[in-house]
Design an enzyme around this catalytic site. Structure first.
Site, PDB file in Angstrom:
ATOM      1  N   TYR A   1       0.834  -1.208   0.000  1.00 45.14           N
ATOM      2  CA  TYR A   1       0.000   0.000   0.000  1.00 45.14           C
ATOM      3  C   TYR A   1       0.864   1.253   0.000  1.00 45.14           C
ATOM      4  O   TYR A   1       2.076   1.188   0.212  1.00 45.14           O
ATOM      5  CB  TYR A   1      -0.951  -0.006   1.210  1.00 45.14           C
ATOM      6  CG  TYR A   1      -0.288   0.356   2.516  1.00 45.14           C
ATOM      7  CD1 TYR A   1       0.472  -0.585   3.216  1.00 45.14           C
ATOM      8  CD2 TYR A   1      -0.406   1.637   3.077  1.00 45.14           C
ATOM      9  CE1 TYR A   1       1.093  -0.260   4.415  1.00 45.14           C
ATOM     10  CE2 TYR A   1       0.207   1.965   4.272  1.00 45.14           C
ATOM     11  CZ  TYR A   1       0.949   1.014   4.942  1.00 45.14           C
ATOM     12  OH  TYR A   1       1.573   1.333   6.122  1.00 45.14           O
TER      13      TYR A   1
ATOM     14  N   HIS B   1       0.409 -21.632  -0.273  1.00 39.61           N
ATOM     15  CA  HIS B   1       1.534 -20.892   0.309  1.00 39.61           C
ATOM     16  C   HIS B   1       2.430 -20.363  -0.807  1.00 39.61           C
ATOM     17  O   HIS B   1       2.953 -19.258  -0.719  1.00 39.61           O
ATOM     18  CB  HIS B   1       2.345 -21.795   1.253  1.00 39.61           C
ATOM     19  CG  HIS B   1       1.777 -21.836   2.632  1.00 39.61           C
ATOM     20  ND1 HIS B   1       0.737 -22.674   2.978  1.00 39.61           N
ATOM     21  CD2 HIS B   1       2.065 -21.106   3.739  1.00 39.61           C
ATOM     22  CE1 HIS B   1       0.434 -22.476   4.241  1.00 39.61           C
ATOM     23  NE2 HIS B   1       1.207 -21.543   4.738  1.00 39.61           N
TER      24      HIS B   1
ATOM     25  N   LYS C   1       6.401  -2.057   1.950  1.00 35.19           N
ATOM     26  CA  LYS C   1       5.254  -1.442   2.626  1.00 35.19           C
ATOM     27  C   LYS C   1       4.049  -2.361   2.457  1.00 35.19           C
ATOM     28  O   LYS C   1       3.170  -2.126   1.667  1.00 35.19           O
ATOM     29  CB  LYS C   1       5.005  -0.058   2.045  1.00 35.19           C
ATOM     30  CG  LYS C   1       4.229   0.882   2.956  1.00 35.19           C
ATOM     31  CD  LYS C   1       4.228   2.299   2.405  1.00 35.19           C
ATOM     32  CE  LYS C   1       3.319   3.222   3.181  1.00 35.19           C
ATOM     33  NZ  LYS C   1       3.703   3.392   4.576  1.00 35.19           N
TER      34      LYS C   1
ATOM     35  N   GLU D   1      12.887   2.089  13.926  1.00 38.34           N
ATOM     36  CA  GLU D   1      11.923   3.123  13.495  1.00 38.34           C
ATOM     37  C   GLU D   1      10.647   2.968  14.328  1.00 38.34           C
ATOM     38  O   GLU D   1      10.581   2.090  15.210  1.00 38.34           O
ATOM     39  CB  GLU D   1      11.593   2.965  12.008  1.00 38.34           C
ATOM     40  CG  GLU D   1      10.941   1.639  11.659  1.00 38.34           C
ATOM     41  CD  GLU D   1      10.555   1.528  10.184  1.00 38.34           C
ATOM     42  OE1 GLU D   1      10.495   2.554   9.485  1.00 38.34           O
ATOM     43  OE2 GLU D   1      10.275   0.400   9.742  1.00 38.34           O
TER      44      GLU D   1
ATOM     45  N   LEU E   1      11.405   0.892   6.835  1.00 41.65           N
ATOM     46  CA  LEU E   1      10.772   1.344   5.599  1.00 41.65           C
ATOM     47  C   LEU E   1      11.578   2.531   5.075  1.00 41.65           C
ATOM     48  O   LEU E   1      12.029   3.371   5.865  1.00 41.65           O
ATOM     49  CB  LEU E   1       9.327   1.792   5.874  1.00 41.65           C
ATOM     50  CG  LEU E   1       8.574   2.280   4.623  1.00 41.65           C
ATOM     51  CD1 LEU E   1       8.189   1.100   3.732  1.00 41.65           C
ATOM     52  CD2 LEU E   1       7.339   3.079   5.011  1.00 41.65           C
TER      53      LEU E   1
HETATM   54  N1  PDD Z   1       3.265   4.941   7.370  1.00 41.84           N
HETATM   55  N2  PDD Z   1       7.911   3.479   8.852  1.00 41.84           N
HETATM   56  C1  PDD Z   1       6.739   2.814   8.827  1.00 41.84           C
HETATM   57  C2  PDD Z   1       6.696   1.425   9.394  1.00 41.84           C
HETATM   58  C3  PDD Z   1       5.579   3.413   8.267  1.00 41.84           C
HETATM   59  O1  PDD Z   1       4.400   2.746   8.244  1.00 41.84           O
HETATM   60  C4  PDD Z   1       5.662   4.723   7.763  1.00 41.84           C
HETATM   61  C5  PDD Z   1       4.489   5.436   7.131  1.00 41.84           C
HETATM   62  C6  PDD Z   1       6.906   5.385   7.833  1.00 41.84           C
HETATM   63  C7  PDD Z   1       7.072   6.794   7.271  1.00 41.84           C
HETATM   64  O2  PDD Z   1       7.216   6.685   5.861  1.00 41.84           O
HETATM   65  P1  PDD Z   1       6.718   7.863   4.911  1.00 41.84           P
HETATM   66  O3  PDD Z   1       7.503   9.103   5.261  1.00 41.84           O
HETATM   67  O4  PDD Z   1       6.994   7.373   3.507  1.00 41.84           O
HETATM   68  O5  PDD Z   1       5.235   8.037   5.184  1.00 41.84           O
HETATM   69  C8  PDD Z   1       8.009   4.739   8.358  1.00 41.84           C
HETATM   70  C9  PDD Z   1       2.166   5.417   6.570  1.00 41.84           C
HETATM   71  C10 PDD Z   1       2.033   6.878   6.538  1.00 41.84           C
HETATM   72  C11 PDD Z   1       0.888   4.758   7.021  1.00 41.84           C
HETATM   73  O6  PDD Z   1       0.985   3.570   7.307  1.00 41.84           O
HETATM   74  O7  PDD Z   1      -0.133   5.384   7.070  1.00 41.84           O
END
Ligand code: PDD
Length: 286
Positions: A37, A106, A149, A181, A205
């Protein structure tokens, strides 16, 4: 939770009311979390780092060996905003692609028909510089491909629930004594005017906002080291902040580890203030 759903979604080539949008119970996204996503921000209708988000979407599709033609997606993103009457608002667009409907195997079936979902939603993108987070440190139990992601959120949501239960804002993860993170954000530490953040790779990520902030540091002559920050150094940190598409640059005022406060900061230091105002200036002059 009523009211937190969009009125309309784009599903597999057609716009449908959220109530009418249905998928098969044999969709691999539903059955196995077999999907990826993106969340793309729009500041008063103007996209921010759209191509970077679409590039990461393409990367994640290839990393899970899922063929999907992304041509035309930009037009659809703007159509989603227009149809949701968010064409001039602070908003975001959610895009999700799963491997589609297959027998319960699987192994990854070939030549599947992916399921494509997209919708726009209003996002609070103003005032981040006046807010702050208190966070909980918790072990990182996720898999070894956090650069993908994926919609398989279970480890992230179990971790996030640990801070949520305590009335805190985010769970910051660590693996082998090194901070990686947040459960849904990237994290930066400032110690003696040097900024630290975990390097790219399968442990985190590749945050789009993270990369943009690294660029801001370069632009403003702020020294930044992309290296993992050790838990035991948290006592010597001056500033901490998290970044994300809808998090933007969020000051962290307290970090709690095993019931104890290991970091506390009240007002934004010079470096954080400079980055937040630079970020605000960039996103409000698109
Ligand atoms: N989440 N790390 C993780 C595990 C994340 O799910 C996200 C963002 C980030 C920040 O990445 P970015 O700057 O590209 O948004 C880091 C999104 C916003 C969400 O799940 O809604």
């Amino acid at each position: 939770m009523k009211g937190s759903f969009p009125k309309e979604v784009y599903l597999n080539g057609e716009w449908l009311s959220s109530e009418a949008a249905k998928i098969s119970v044999f969709d691999r996204g539903f059955m196995h979390g077999d999907g990826i996503y993106e969340v793309i921000p729009f500041y008063k209708g103007k996209s921010f780092l759209l191509s970077e988000h679409l590039k990461r979407l393409k990367y994640c599709l290839s990393e899970i060996y899922l063929d999907f033609d992304l041509s035309g997606i930009e037009g659809l993103v703007y159509e989603a905003l227009q149809r949701a009457k968010l064409g001039k608002e602070d908003a975001a667009v959610y895009i999700q692609i799963t491997r589609g409907v297959t027998p319960r195997t699987h192994f990854i079936p070939q030549n599947t028909e992916p399921t494509f979902l997209m919708y726009a939603f209003p996002a609070q993108l103003g005032g981040f510089e006046n807010r702050s987070w208190k966070v909980l440190l918790y072990q990182d139990l996720r898999w070894q491909r956090c650069d993908i992601k994926t919609t398989s959120w279970l480890a992230n949501t179990m971790a996030n629930s640990k801070s949520h239960e305590l009335g805190l804002n985010e769970t910051i993860l660590y693996r082998d004594g090194l901070v990686t993170e947040g459960s849904h954000s990237s994290i930066f530490f400032i110690k003696g005017n040097i900024v630290y953040t975990h390097p790219e790779g399968p442990a985190i990520l590749s945050g789009i906002t993270r990369k943009f902030v690294i660029g801001l540091c370069k632009e403003h002559g702020i020294t930044l080291h992309e290296e993992p920050f050790p838990l035991e150094e948290l006592g010597n940190v001056h500033e901490v902040f998290c970044t994300g598409t809808t998090t933007q640059i969020m000051q962290v005022t307290e970090m709690i580890y095993k019931g104890k406060t290991v970091f506390k900061s009240s007002d934004n230091g010079e470096v954080l203030k400079k980055l937040q105002s630079a970020f605000k200036e960039k996103t409000r002059s698109l």
